[in-house]
Structure formats: structure tokens, C-alpha cells
Design an enzyme around this catalytic site. Structure first.
Site, PDB file in Angstrom:
ATOM      1  N   ARG A 122      -7.894  -5.970   1.391  1.00 54.92           N
ATOM      2  CA  ARG A 122      -8.901  -6.563   2.580  1.00 54.92           C
ATOM      3  C   ARG A 122      -8.796  -6.651   3.802  1.00 54.92           C
ATOM      4  O   ARG A 122      -9.370  -7.518   4.671  1.00 54.92           O
ATOM      5  CB  ARG A 122      -9.316  -7.922   1.771  1.00 54.92           C
ATOM      6  CG  ARG A 122      -9.765  -8.112   0.715  1.00 54.92           C
ATOM      7  CD  ARG A 122     -10.871  -8.891  -0.275  1.00 54.92           C
ATOM      8  NE  ARG A 122      -9.307 -10.323  -0.701  1.00 54.92           N
ATOM      9  CZ  ARG A 122      -8.747 -10.009  -1.878  1.00 54.92           C
ATOM     10  NH1 ARG A 122      -8.704  -8.705  -2.867  1.00 54.92           N
ATOM     11  NH2 ARG A 122      -7.695 -11.059  -1.931  1.00 54.92           N
TER      12      ARG A 122
ATOM     13  N   GLU B 270       3.878  20.478   9.423  1.00 59.51           N
ATOM     14  CA  GLU B 270       4.176  21.949  11.142  1.00 59.51           C
ATOM     15  C   GLU B 270       3.256  22.588  11.747  1.00 59.51           C
ATOM     16  O   GLU B 270       3.133  23.167  12.650  1.00 59.51           O
ATOM     17  CB  GLU B 270       5.317  22.886  10.467  1.00 59.51           C
ATOM     18  CG  GLU B 270       6.504  22.590   9.898  1.00 59.51           C
ATOM     19  CD  GLU B 270       6.243  21.778   8.077  1.00 59.51           C
ATOM     20  OE1 GLU B 270       5.626  21.704   7.873  1.00 59.51           O
ATOM     21  OE2 GLU B 270       7.241  21.629   7.354  1.00 59.51           O
TER      22      GLU B 270
ATOM     23  N   CYS C 123       5.520  27.281   5.385  1.00 58.99           N
ATOM     24  CA  CYS C 123       5.769  27.109   6.994  1.00 58.99           C
ATOM     25  C   CYS C 123       6.904  27.039   7.931  1.00 58.99           C
ATOM     26  O   CYS C 123       6.975  27.201   8.431  1.00 58.99           O
ATOM     27  CB  CYS C 123       6.127  25.585   7.019  1.00 58.99           C
ATOM     28  SG  CYS C 123       4.408  23.978   6.095  1.00 58.99           S
TER      29      CYS C 123
ATOM     30  N   GLU D 180       2.887  -6.054  -9.604  1.00 56.47           N
ATOM     31  CA  GLU D 180       1.905  -7.514  -8.351  1.00 56.47           C
ATOM     32  C   GLU D 180       1.691  -8.559  -9.359  1.00 56.47           C
ATOM     33  O   GLU D 180       0.849  -9.635  -8.869  1.00 56.47           O
ATOM     34  CB  GLU D 180       0.677  -7.142  -7.962  1.00 56.47           C
ATOM     35  CG  GLU D 180       1.128  -6.462  -6.861  1.00 56.47           C
ATOM     36  CD  GLU D 180       0.012  -7.385  -5.449  1.00 56.47           C
ATOM     37  OE1 GLU D 180      -0.089  -8.228  -5.237  1.00 56.47           O
ATOM     38  OE2 GLU D 180      -0.546  -6.748  -4.837  1.00 56.47           O
TER      39      GLU D 180
ATOM     40  N   THR E  40      -2.384 -12.301 -16.384  1.00 49.38           N
ATOM     41  CA  THR E  40      -2.189 -12.614 -15.426  1.00 49.38           C
ATOM     42  C   THR E  40      -3.888 -12.036 -14.852  1.00 49.38           C
ATOM     43  O   THR E  40      -4.922 -12.697 -13.861  1.00 49.38           O
ATOM     44  CB  THR E  40      -1.529 -11.533 -14.218  1.00 49.38           C
ATOM     45  OG1 THR E  40      -0.007 -11.863 -14.347  1.00 49.38           O
ATOM     46  CG2 THR E  40      -2.043 -12.140 -12.514  1.00 49.38           C
TER      47      THR E  40
ATOM     48  N   CYS F  57       8.469  23.764   3.724  1.00 54.29           N
ATOM     49  CA  CYS F  57       8.300  24.910   2.778  1.00 54.29           C
ATOM     50  C   CYS F  57       8.345  26.226   3.035  1.00 54.29           C
ATOM     51  O   CYS F  57       8.611  27.000   3.784  1.00 54.29           O
ATOM     52  CB  CYS F  57       7.029  24.359   2.038  1.00 54.29           C
ATOM     53  SG  CYS F  57       5.633  25.497   3.042  1.00 54.29           S
TER      54      CYS F  57
ATOM     55  N   ARG G  49      -0.717  -2.477  -0.182  1.00 53.54           N
ATOM     56  CA  ARG G  49      -1.158  -2.047  -1.331  1.00 53.54           C
ATOM     57  C   ARG G  49      -2.168  -0.728  -0.519  1.00 53.54           C
ATOM     58  O   ARG G  49      -2.026   0.011  -1.393  1.00 53.54           O
ATOM     59  CB  ARG G  49      -2.470  -3.239  -1.374  1.00 53.54           C
ATOM     60  CG  ARG G  49      -2.248  -3.992  -2.163  1.00 53.54           C
ATOM     61  CD  ARG G  49      -3.627  -4.868  -2.471  1.00 53.54           C
ATOM     62  NE  ARG G  49      -2.179  -6.610  -3.708  1.00 53.54           N
ATOM     63  CZ  ARG G  49      -3.696  -7.877  -3.697  1.00 53.54           C
ATOM     64  NH1 ARG G  49      -4.586  -7.572  -3.083  1.00 53.54           N
ATOM     65  NH2 ARG G  49      -3.418  -8.538  -4.477  1.00 53.54           N
TER      66      ARG G  49
ATOM     67  N   PRO H 113       5.134 -12.675 -14.419  1.00 54.98           N
ATOM     68  CA  PRO H 113       6.040 -12.720 -15.073  1.00 54.98           C
ATOM     69  C   PRO H 113       6.910 -12.105 -15.532  1.00 54.98           C
ATOM     70  O   PRO H 113       8.448 -11.255 -16.466  1.00 54.98           O
ATOM     71  CB  PRO H 113       7.321 -14.223 -15.189  1.00 54.98           C
ATOM     72  CG  PRO H 113       5.724 -14.724 -15.083  1.00 54.98           C
ATOM     73  CD  PRO H 113       4.742 -14.218 -14.763  1.00 54.98           C
TER      74      PRO H 113
ATOM     75  N   LEU I 157      -7.491  -7.541  -6.369  1.00 53.26           N
ATOM     76  CA  LEU I 157      -6.244  -6.620  -6.041  1.00 53.26           C
ATOM     77  C   LEU I 157      -6.556  -5.068  -4.903  1.00 53.26           C
ATOM     78  O   LEU I 157      -6.947  -4.255  -4.829  1.00 53.26           O
ATOM     79  CB  LEU I 157      -6.094  -6.069  -7.537  1.00 53.26           C
ATOM     80  CG  LEU I 157      -5.758  -6.834  -8.337  1.00 53.26           C
ATOM     81  CD1 LEU I 157      -5.130  -6.354  -9.767  1.00 53.26           C
ATOM     82  CD2 LEU I 157      -4.192  -7.881  -7.512  1.00 53.26           C
TER      83      LEU I 157
END
Ligand code: AOF
Ligand code: ZN
Length: 389
Positions: free
Chosen positions: A220, A65, A97, A307, A209, A88, A197, A310, A217
Site C-alpha cells: 500500500r 547487456e 549476450c 508473514e 492468521t 548468457c 512485499r 507463529p 497483504l
């Protein structure tokens, strides 16, 4: 709610949608503060003119604001302000604000969603109304809060907003036993994942994993490497190889290992030297996972992408810690020795389809939790199955 004419309603929805698009610019860049959008508009219908625009500044201050009012200057007088979150009502580094809007002489304020912060929570709207400003609170649609769902989840549930992402082959597999990373999703969908990401505070994978795929991770996409989120590896026994990519790059991209080992103990030293931070977990059953989630906000994590693996996915589903599931179905066939995708990902129960896209050859669907999650909860004492990350 104040009644509004159909024409005003059209204006309100159109400008609120624009304020929301504006707010998306700083998602993930405003620390624990939500990224809010604000527009100051003079006139209505075809004569409407945007005289000020603002989004919560990098790092969280100044608020949206303030930015919008500064641009509008004297033109704010008699205007309508569109804010994606209730203004706020608390004194931070500057005055509230809501008061700034009153002082600027705004005539009307349209609010996209209430602010559950106990310092605000209706007080912002009350300040405006008691100054004679007309306030309209739009009905809360799912897209209303998308830019600040992590902030809402921290306040409502004391944990991050969790997105579970999984790429699934045409024959329902997420990988092949005994093999390194297999490309299931195609390049177009992968770019979307990298974009997700960039707007997420942290990504979490299990150590299985991390060992099998040795992923980086990071984000890119050109120009967005600096937006790479914190990487979190659930590694109870600290068996992540010290030469794993996430460890080797821990000096440039924050890396957190969730482990039962003493963070100050000898086993942790090589990881700490490499720049990893360690977060202690008591064990690795579903309750420990819940506890870990409740520790996330103080580690600066309000949005989390799960990510990998399982087993970890199943643990999150079992613990009812998943708020959105992103399923990328590809045409690739894995065939023999395929690792089956969790049933809860193939047929999400208690979720509704919120978005469906085609990215390259892949089908991308997003499922959102229907039921609200349990209130700020401490982990249950029910026996729950351990997960093997
Ligand atoms: C607004 N506009 O753009 C944002 C708001 O630490 P502070 O003083 O910056 O306050 C943080 C709180 O302010 C945060 O918890 C949320 O309630 C609100 N964020 N409010 O009027 C904004 N980002
Ligand atoms: Zn504010």
C-alpha cells in the site's frame, strides 16, 4: 581470476556496485528471469565514463547487456562491461549476450556472479575468453546475488528463497490471545515491509492468521499497489471466511489457497468464483510444506515472504526452509495473554546478522542462513510434526 591493479580493483568494485543498484529496479518484474544490471564503461579512474546502462527489461527480455550495448553503440568498442550475472550463452529469442559483447568489441568483462542455468553455467565466460576478452569474476559476496536470489534458489534447490518476517513486542510476543490484529511494528517499519512485499513474488500466511487478523497483504505504498504480490493462505480445511479481505480482493490481487480439498470440488466453488486459485496439498505436516515449496516455482513464485502466524513460522524453521529472518523488535508491551514469538526467531541458530537498522522506534534486524541448504531435495520420509496453520 585475472590479477588486477589496486586502481582497477577500485574501479571494478565501484562499477559493479553501481550495476547492482541498477539491477534492483526490476526485481520482481522480470518473471522467472533474474533482474540483471549491466554497465559499459570507457576509460578508468577519474577518466571513466559510463557509455551504456541496462537492466533486464520488464518481463525478462531483452537482457541487460543488450540494453546497455544498444545505448553504448560504437562506444562499446574497447570498453569494460560490468554485468551482475554471467552473460548468457544460449540462443533464446536473440543470440547469446556473450556473443553480443564479443561482436560489440568490448575489451574486458567483469562478472558479478556465475549463472547456474545449465544452458549457461560457465559457457558465457568461455565464449568471452575464447574471443580474447579479459574476464574477471568478482568473488561472490552475499550482496552480489541479492537481486536474483529467487532465481538462484529455484535452480539450486528447486524452491523459492524464503524470508520469514516477524514483528515482536518488547516482551517477546507476536500478538495477544483472543484478540484481533495488534499493531506491534510502527509506521516506518511497516512501510519497509510494504517495500519488501513489492519486490517479492508471494506472501504466505496460515489460515489462523487470516481469520484472526483478516489482513489484505497488499503493497500500500503510493503508486505501488500494482506491485502487490500473490497472497497464499495455507488453509487445509478451507475454513477461510468467504468475506475475508484476501478473498474479496482476489479479482485484483492473485490469491492462492493451499488446501487438502479437491480444487474442483463443491467446497472450492465459492472461492474459485471469487477469483482464488486452489493448490492441492496432501496434508499439513512438514513434508507437505516442503512439497508445497517445491511446487512454488511452477506457480511463478521464486521469492516468498512468510508473514504470519507463529505456527507457520515454526513449521518453516523446523523444515529448514527459511533463508532470511527479518525481526522487527518494537517497544510495545503486550503483557498478559501474549502469544510467544518462536525461539528460532528471537535467537536464530545457524543464521548470521546481515543487517541492522532503526526504523522509527523499531529495531530491524536481518539474519541470513549460514549453512547452504540441502540440494534440490524431495521431502524426507522422517516423521515430522504436523503444523496447525
Ligand atoms: C543475461 N542477461 O539480463 C538475464 C539473463 O528465457 P531467456 O532466453 O530470456 O533466458 C533466461 C535465462 O537467461 C535465465 O535463466 C538466466 O540464465 C539468464 N538471464 N542473462 O545474459 C540478463 N536476465
Ligand atoms: Zn543474455
Amino acid at each position: 581470476m585475472v590479477d588486477s591493479s589496486p586502481r582497477q580493483d577500485t574501479d571494478d568494485r565501484r562499477f559493479m556496485a553501481a550495476a547492482r543498484r541498477l539491477s534492483l529496479r526490476h526485481v520482481g518484474l522480470t518473471a522467472e528471469n533474474p533482474s540483471v544490471g549491466a554497465l559499459i564503461v570507457q576509460g578508468t579512474g577519474d577518466g571513466a565514463r559510463i557509455v551504456g546502462r541496462g537492466v533486464t527489461a520488464l518481463g525478462g527480455r531483452p537482457h541487460a547487456e543488450r540494453v546497455a550495448l544498444a545505448e553504448a553503440g560504437a562506444e562499446a568498442r574497447g570498453a569494460t562491461a560490468y554485468v551482475t550475472l554471467e552473460p548468457c550463452a544460449h540462443h533464446g529469442r536473440t543470440s547469446p549476450c556473450a556473443n553480443a559483447l564479443v561482436e560489440a568489441g568490448v575489451a574486458r568483462v567483469v562478472v558479478g556472479a556465475p549463472d547456474p542455468d545449465p544452458r549457461v553455467n560457465g559457457r558465457g565466460v568461455a565464449i568471452l575468453r575464447s574471443a580474447g576478452i579479459e574476464v574477471r569474476c568478482l568473488d561472490e559476496a552475499p550482496e552480489a546475488t541479492r537481486a536474483f536470489e529467487g532465481f538462484l534458489w529455484r535452480l539450486r534447490y528447486g524452491r523459492p528463497f524464503v524470508t520469514l518476517k516477524m514483528a515482536v513486542s518488547a516482551d517477546g510476543a507476536v500478538g495477544r490471545l483472543g484478540e484481533e490484529r495488534i499493531g506491534i511494528s510502527g509506521p516506518v517499519a511497516n512501510r519497509q515491509v510494504h517495500l519488501m512485499r513489492a519486490a517479492t513474488d508471494a506472501i504466505m500466511i496460515g489460515v489462523g492468521t487470516a481469520v484472526a487478523d483478516d489482513p489484505l497483504l497488499t503493497c500500500r505504498l503510493p503508486g505501488l499497489f500494482g506491485r502487490s504480490p500473490t497472497r497464499i493462505v495455507v488453509d487445509p480445511q478451507l475454513r477461510l471466511p468467504i468475506h475475508a479481505q484476501v478473498v474479496r480482493t482476489a479479482g485484483t490481487v492473485p490469491t492462492l489457497l493451499a488446501s487438502t480439498k479437491n480444487p474442483d470440488g463443491a467446497e472450492a466453488v465459492p472461492y474459485r468464483r471469487a477469483g482464488c486459485r486452489l493448490l492441492r496439498i496432501a496434508g499439513y505436516d512438514v513434508d507437505d510444506l516442503r512439497r508445497l515449496m517445491h511446487a512454488m516455482p511452477s506457480a511463478g513464485v521464486q521469492t516468498l515472504m512468510v508473514e504470519g502466524g507463529p505456527a507457520l513460522a515454526n513449521a518453516f524453521l523446523w523444515a529448514e526452509l527459511v533463508d532470511r529472518i527479518v525481526v522487527i523488535r518494537s517497544k510495545v508491551e503486550i503483557g498478559e495473554f501474549g502469544i510467544a514469538a518462536p525461539a528460532g526467531v528471537l535467537h536464530p541458530k545457524g543464521f548470521r546478522l546481515a543487517r541492522r537498522e532503526r526504523f522509527g522506534d523499531d529495531d530491524w534486524s536481518e539474519w541470513e542462513r549460514i549453512e547452504p541448504c540441502s540440494p534440490v531435495s524431495s521431502p524426507t520420509s522422517d516423521a515430522s510434526p504436523p503444523f496447525k496453520p
